[in-house]
Design a protein around this motif. Structure first.
Motif, PDB file in Angstrom:
ATOM      1  N   ASP A   1     -50.321  48.456  88.262  1.00 14.26           N
ATOM      2  CA  ASP A   1     -51.218  47.895  87.754  1.00 14.26           C
ATOM      3  C   ASP A   1     -50.783  46.758  86.405  1.00 14.26           C
ATOM      4  O   ASP A   1     -49.903  47.550  85.434  1.00 14.26           O
ATOM      5  N   VAL A   2     -50.835  45.622  86.348  1.00  9.19           N
ATOM      6  CA  VAL A   2     -49.607  44.552  85.689  1.00  9.19           C
ATOM      7  C   VAL A   2     -50.769  44.017  84.256  1.00  9.19           C
ATOM      8  O   VAL A   2     -50.504  42.943  84.374  1.00  9.19           O
ATOM      9  N   ARG A   3     -51.997  44.772  84.448  1.00  7.33           N
ATOM     10  CA  ARG A   3     -52.858  43.978  83.280  1.00  7.33           C
ATOM     11  C   ARG A   3     -52.394  44.861  82.102  1.00  7.33           C
ATOM     12  O   ARG A   3     -51.977  46.081  81.660  1.00  7.33           O
TER      13      ARG A   3
ATOM     14  N   GLN B   1     -39.778  52.046  97.907  1.00  4.34           N
ATOM     15  CA  GLN B   1     -41.130  52.029  98.019  1.00  4.34           C
ATOM     16  C   GLN B   1     -41.720  50.936  98.254  1.00  4.34           C
ATOM     17  O   GLN B   1     -41.179  49.571  97.995  1.00  4.34           O
ATOM     18  N   ARG B   2     -43.102  51.261  99.501  1.00  4.95           N
ATOM     19  CA  ARG B   2     -43.435  49.339  99.670  1.00  4.95           C
ATOM     20  C   ARG B   2     -44.600  49.535  98.305  1.00  4.95           C
ATOM     21  O   ARG B   2     -45.895  50.670  98.482  1.00  4.95           O
ATOM     22  N   ILE B   3     -44.439  48.098  97.285  1.00  3.38           N
ATOM     23  CA  ILE B   3     -45.569  48.166  96.651  1.00  3.38           C
ATOM     24  C   ILE B   3     -46.580  47.225  96.697  1.00  3.38           C
ATOM     25  O   ILE B   3     -45.354  46.035  96.479  1.00  3.38           O
ATOM     26  N   ALA B   4     -47.039  47.318  95.119  1.00  3.14           N
ATOM     27  CA  ALA B   4     -47.916  46.270  95.150  1.00  3.14           C
ATOM     28  C   ALA B   4     -48.457  45.728  93.542  1.00  3.14           C
ATOM     29  O   ALA B   4     -48.621  47.433  93.379  1.00  3.14           O
ATOM     30  N   LEU B   5     -48.377  44.570  93.040  1.00  3.84           N
ATOM     31  CA  LEU B   5     -48.940  44.457  91.743  1.00  3.84           C
ATOM     32  C   LEU B   5     -50.030  43.922  92.579  1.00  3.84           C
ATOM     33  O   LEU B   5     -50.491  43.054  93.045  1.00  3.84           O
ATOM     34  N   LEU B   6     -50.881  44.682  91.200  1.00  5.79           N
ATOM     35  CA  LEU B   6     -52.595  44.803  90.846  1.00  5.79           C
ATOM     36  C   LEU B   6     -53.091  43.581  89.677  1.00  5.79           C
ATOM     37  O   LEU B   6     -52.275  43.841  88.412  1.00  5.79           O
ATOM     38  N   CYS B   7     -53.553  42.713  89.393  1.00  2.00           N
ATOM     39  CA  CYS B   7     -54.510  42.719  88.411  1.00  2.00           C
ATOM     40  C   CYS B   7     -55.703  41.703  88.774  1.00  2.00           C
ATOM     41  O   CYS B   7     -55.502  41.623  90.348  1.00  2.00           O
ATOM     42  N   PHE B   8     -56.133  40.941  88.215  1.00  2.00           N
ATOM     43  CA  PHE B   8     -58.368  40.714  88.629  1.00  2.00           C
ATOM     44  C   PHE B   8     -57.947  39.576  89.368  1.00  2.00           C
ATOM     45  O   PHE B   8     -58.730  39.582  90.893  1.00  2.00           O
TER      46      PHE B   8
ATOM     47  N   VAL C   1     -49.819  53.129  88.594  1.00  2.00           N
ATOM     48  CA  VAL C   1     -48.472  53.068  88.211  1.00  2.00           C
ATOM     49  C   VAL C   1     -48.928  51.890  86.720  1.00  2.00           C
ATOM     50  O   VAL C   1     -49.144  51.144  87.029  1.00  2.00           O
ATOM     51  N   HIS C   2     -49.137  52.023  85.562  1.00  2.00           N
ATOM     52  CA  HIS C   2     -50.250  51.295  84.879  1.00  2.00           C
ATOM     53  C   HIS C   2     -48.757  50.579  83.874  1.00  2.00           C
ATOM     54  O   HIS C   2     -47.803  51.572  83.356  1.00  2.00           O
ATOM     55  N   ARG C   3     -48.392  48.987  83.839  1.00  2.00           N
ATOM     56  CA  ARG C   3     -47.112  48.937  83.028  1.00  2.00           C
ATOM     57  C   ARG C   3     -48.347  47.452  82.495  1.00  2.00           C
ATOM     58  O   ARG C   3     -48.479  46.109  82.292  1.00  2.00           O
ATOM     59  N   PRO C   4     -48.287  48.129  80.993  1.00  2.00           N
ATOM     60  CA  PRO C   4     -49.199  46.857  80.502  1.00  2.00           C
ATOM     61  C   PRO C   4     -47.910  46.207  79.630  1.00  2.00           C
ATOM     62  O   PRO C   4     -48.710  44.590  79.502  1.00  2.00           O
ATOM     63  N   ASP C   5     -46.896  46.634  79.545  1.00  2.00           N
ATOM     64  CA  ASP C   5     -45.791  45.673  78.812  1.00  2.00           C
ATOM     65  C   ASP C   5     -45.581  45.142  79.713  1.00  2.00           C
ATOM     66  O   ASP C   5     -44.471  43.664  79.600  1.00  2.00           O
TER      67      ASP C   5
END
Length: 152
Positions: A35-37, A119-126, A64-68
């Motif tokens: 989560d890149v929000r 791993q296979r990852i996805a970055l999420l935002c709105f 995983v939340h990455r607020p940075d």
């Protein structure tokens, strides 16, 4: 809408239910959602940090939340503009200077590289479209680092 770049893809939850998002992530064999929000809160049911993490965990997907790597609120309006407009270019450059081109940004991208290798990852935002979302810059930086590893 999702796009895949290197060992990672981007996905937005605009216009989706939590069940639709989780189903698509499972179908794409994503093992970790990043989560890149900046703030992992949402007025849309199921997409705030705790509820999202629980739904993902139930589906076997790590959260995983990455607020940075989040985009500051006062910079988001520029992303509604085309990247070809002056306002759009300024917003994207400002975000890159704020989050990607810093020492902390380099460290955050390095951690995403480590995840994407394993791993296979996805970055999420709105935003449904990456053309209007800062995750495009995150994916570009991640893709660039992955390419450097392949050609090293």
């Amino acid at each position: 809408m999702w796009t895949e770049r290197g060992g990672a893809m981007g996905i937005g939850y605009e216009g989706r239910t939590i069940a639709e998002l989780v189903g698509e992530l499972r179908g794409l064999r994503v093992t970790t959602l990043v989560d890149v929000r900046l703030n992992a809160i949402s007025r849309k049911r199921g997409f705030s940090k705790r509820a999202l993490a629980e739904a993902l965990r139930a589906a076997g997907i790590e959260y995983v939340h990455r607020p940075d790597l989040g985009n500051p609120q006062d910079n988001r309006a520029g992303y509604a503009e085309s990247w070809q407009s002056e306002t759009g270019r300024e917003a994207r450059l400002r975000y890159t200077d704020y989050a990607i081109a810093t020492e902390a940004g380099h460290a955050a991208i390095a951690q995403l590289v480590d995840l994407a290798i394993q791993q296979r990852i996805a970055l999420l935002c709105f935003e449904a479209s990456e053309l209007h979302c800062h995750r495009r810059e995150v994916l570009a930086a991640l893709h660039e680092r992955l390419e450097q590893l392949v050609h090293a």
